[in-house]
Design a protein around this motif. Structure first.
Motif, PDB file in Angstrom:
ATOM      1  N   ASN A   9       0.762  -1.097   0.177  1.00 13.22           N
ATOM      2  CA  ASN A   9       0.186  -0.007   0.087  1.00 13.22           C
ATOM      3  C   ASN A   9       0.917   1.257   0.002  1.00 13.22           C
ATOM      4  OD1 ASN A   9      -2.397   1.860   0.338  1.00 13.22           O
ATOM      5  ND2 ASN A   9      -1.990   1.702   2.542  1.00 13.22           N
ATOM      6  N   LEU A  10       1.804   1.253   0.842  1.00 11.79           N
ATOM      7  CA  LEU A  10       2.744   2.366   0.805  1.00 11.79           C
ATOM      8  C   LEU A  10       3.629   2.793  -0.333  1.00 11.79           C
ATOM      9  CD1 LEU A  10       4.164   4.571   2.817  1.00 11.79           C
ATOM     10  CD2 LEU A  10       5.692   2.809   3.203  1.00 11.79           C
ATOM     11  N   SER A  11       3.993   1.629  -1.090  1.00  7.12           N
ATOM     12  CA  SER A  11       4.473   1.626  -2.143  1.00  7.12           C
ATOM     13  C   SER A  11       3.700   2.312  -3.627  1.00  7.12           C
ATOM     14  CB  SER A  11       5.240   0.505  -2.672  1.00  7.12           C
ATOM     15  OG  SER A  11       4.370  -0.541  -2.950  1.00  7.12           O
ATOM     16  N   SER A  12       2.258   2.114  -3.356  1.00  9.52           N
ATOM     17  CA  SER A  12       1.573   2.734  -4.189  1.00  9.52           C
ATOM     18  C   SER A  12       0.994   4.064  -4.308  1.00  9.52           C
ATOM     19  CB  SER A  12       0.179   1.832  -4.303  1.00  9.52           C
ATOM     20  OG  SER A  12      -0.484   2.083  -3.202  1.00  9.52           O
ATOM     21  N   HIS A  13       1.544   4.862  -3.078  1.00  8.41           N
ATOM     22  CA  HIS A  13       1.261   6.283  -3.037  1.00  8.41           C
ATOM     23  C   HIS A  13       2.266   7.023  -4.065  1.00  8.41           C
ATOM     24  CE1 HIS A  13       0.145   5.996   1.400  1.00  8.41           C
ATOM     25  NE2 HIS A  13      -0.479   4.982   0.692  1.00  8.41           N
ATOM     26  N   SER A  14       1.739   8.170  -4.537  1.00  5.96           N
ATOM     27  CA  SER A  14       2.218   8.923  -5.646  1.00  5.96           C
ATOM     28  C   SER A  14       3.575   9.357  -5.446  1.00  5.96           C
ATOM     29  CB  SER A  14       1.217  10.041  -5.944  1.00  5.96           C
ATOM     30  OG  SER A  14       1.268  10.843  -4.847  1.00  5.96           O
ATOM     31  N   ALA A  15       3.911   9.684  -3.990  1.00  9.25           N
ATOM     32  CA  ALA A  15       5.208  10.120  -3.674  1.00  9.25           C
ATOM     33  C   ALA A  15       6.344   9.155  -4.002  1.00  9.25           C
ATOM     34  CB  ALA A  15       5.510  10.208  -2.204  1.00  9.25           C
ATOM     35  N   PHE A  16       6.061   7.813  -4.294  1.00 11.72           N
ATOM     36  CA  PHE A  16       6.993   6.886  -4.787  1.00 11.72           C
ATOM     37  C   PHE A  16       6.919   6.725  -6.380  1.00 11.72           C
ATOM     38  CE2 PHE A  16       6.663   5.478  -0.276  1.00 11.72           C
ATOM     39  CZ  PHE A  16       7.790   5.237  -0.004  1.00 11.72           C
ATOM     40  N   LEU A  17       5.768   6.710  -6.697  1.00 11.08           N
ATOM     41  CA  LEU A  17       5.423   6.409  -8.204  1.00 11.08           C
ATOM     42  C   LEU A  17       6.043   7.585  -9.177  1.00 11.08           C
ATOM     43  CD1 LEU A  17       1.711   5.201  -7.852  1.00 11.08           C
ATOM     44  CD2 LEU A  17       3.508   3.869  -8.182  1.00 11.08           C
ATOM     45  N   VAL A  18       6.002   8.790  -8.728  1.00  7.88           N
ATOM     46  CA  VAL A  18       6.316   9.783  -9.683  1.00  7.88           C
ATOM     47  C   VAL A  18       8.210   9.725  -9.626  1.00  7.88           C
ATOM     48  CG1 VAL A  18       4.654  11.319  -9.157  1.00  7.88           C
ATOM     49  CG2 VAL A  18       6.894  11.556  -7.542  1.00  7.88           C
ATOM     50  N   LEU A  19       8.814   9.007  -8.645  1.00  7.19           N
ATOM     51  CA  LEU A  19      10.099   8.832  -8.906  1.00  7.19           C
ATOM     52  C   LEU A  19      10.803   8.154  -9.952  1.00  7.19           C
ATOM     53  CD1 LEU A  19      10.898   7.866  -5.027  1.00  7.19           C
ATOM     54  CD2 LEU A  19      11.348  10.090  -6.447  1.00  7.19           C
ATOM     55  N   GLY A  20       9.944   7.375 -10.641  1.00  8.23           N
ATOM     56  CA  GLY A  20      10.408   6.759 -11.775  1.00  8.23           C
ATOM     57  C   GLY A  20      11.458   5.699 -11.760  1.00  8.23           C
ATOM     58  N   PRO A  21      11.721   5.080 -12.756  1.00  9.98           N
ATOM     59  CA  PRO A  21      12.373   3.755 -13.040  1.00  9.98           C
ATOM     60  C   PRO A  21      13.843   3.918 -12.610  1.00  9.98           C
ATOM     61  CG  PRO A  21      11.809   4.159 -15.281  1.00  9.98           C
ATOM     62  CD  PRO A  21      10.961   5.116 -14.256  1.00  9.98           C
ATOM     63  N   ASP A  22      14.579   4.881 -12.695  1.00 11.68           N
ATOM     64  CA  ASP A  22      15.774   5.274 -12.265  1.00 11.68           C
ATOM     65  C   ASP A  22      16.080   5.465 -10.744  1.00 11.68           C
ATOM     66  OD1 ASP A  22      14.153   7.783 -12.525  1.00 11.68           O
ATOM     67  OD2 ASP A  22      15.894   8.957 -12.838  1.00 11.68           O
ATOM     68  N   ARG A  23      14.892   5.698  -9.986  1.00  9.64           N
ATOM     69  CA  ARG A  23      15.165   5.738  -8.645  1.00  9.64           C
ATOM     70  C   ARG A  23      14.655   4.434  -7.942  1.00  9.64           C
ATOM     71  NH1 ARG A  23      15.298  10.947  -6.373  1.00  9.64           N
ATOM     72  NH2 ARG A  23      15.408   9.672  -4.465  1.00  9.64           N
TER      73      ARG A  23
END
Length: 60
Positions: A9-23
């Motif tokens: 659930n935590l990893s689905s938050h937008s703060a993580f999603l916007v980081l992109g694959p390079d992060r």
């Protein structure tokens, strides 16, 4: 809820999603660290989550 469900659930938050694959390595490290901290606090693998709800009612 189980630790893994909480982390998913935590990893689905937008703060993580916007980081992109390079992060993605940073996100994996964060989640691994968070898993370790949670299992120290909740050794049975079940996290207790508390939610605070604030309700504001406006009347004309």
């Amino acid at each position: 809820m189980p630790v893994e469900t909480h982390l998913a659930n935590l990893s689905s938050h937008s703060a993580f999603l916007v980081l992109g694959p390079d992060r993605s390595g940073d996100v994996r490290r964060f989640l691994a660290d968070e898993r370790a901290r949670l299992l120290e606090r909740f050794p049975d693998g079940v996290v207790e989550e508390r939610y605070v709800v604030e309700l504001t009612v406006l009347t004309p």
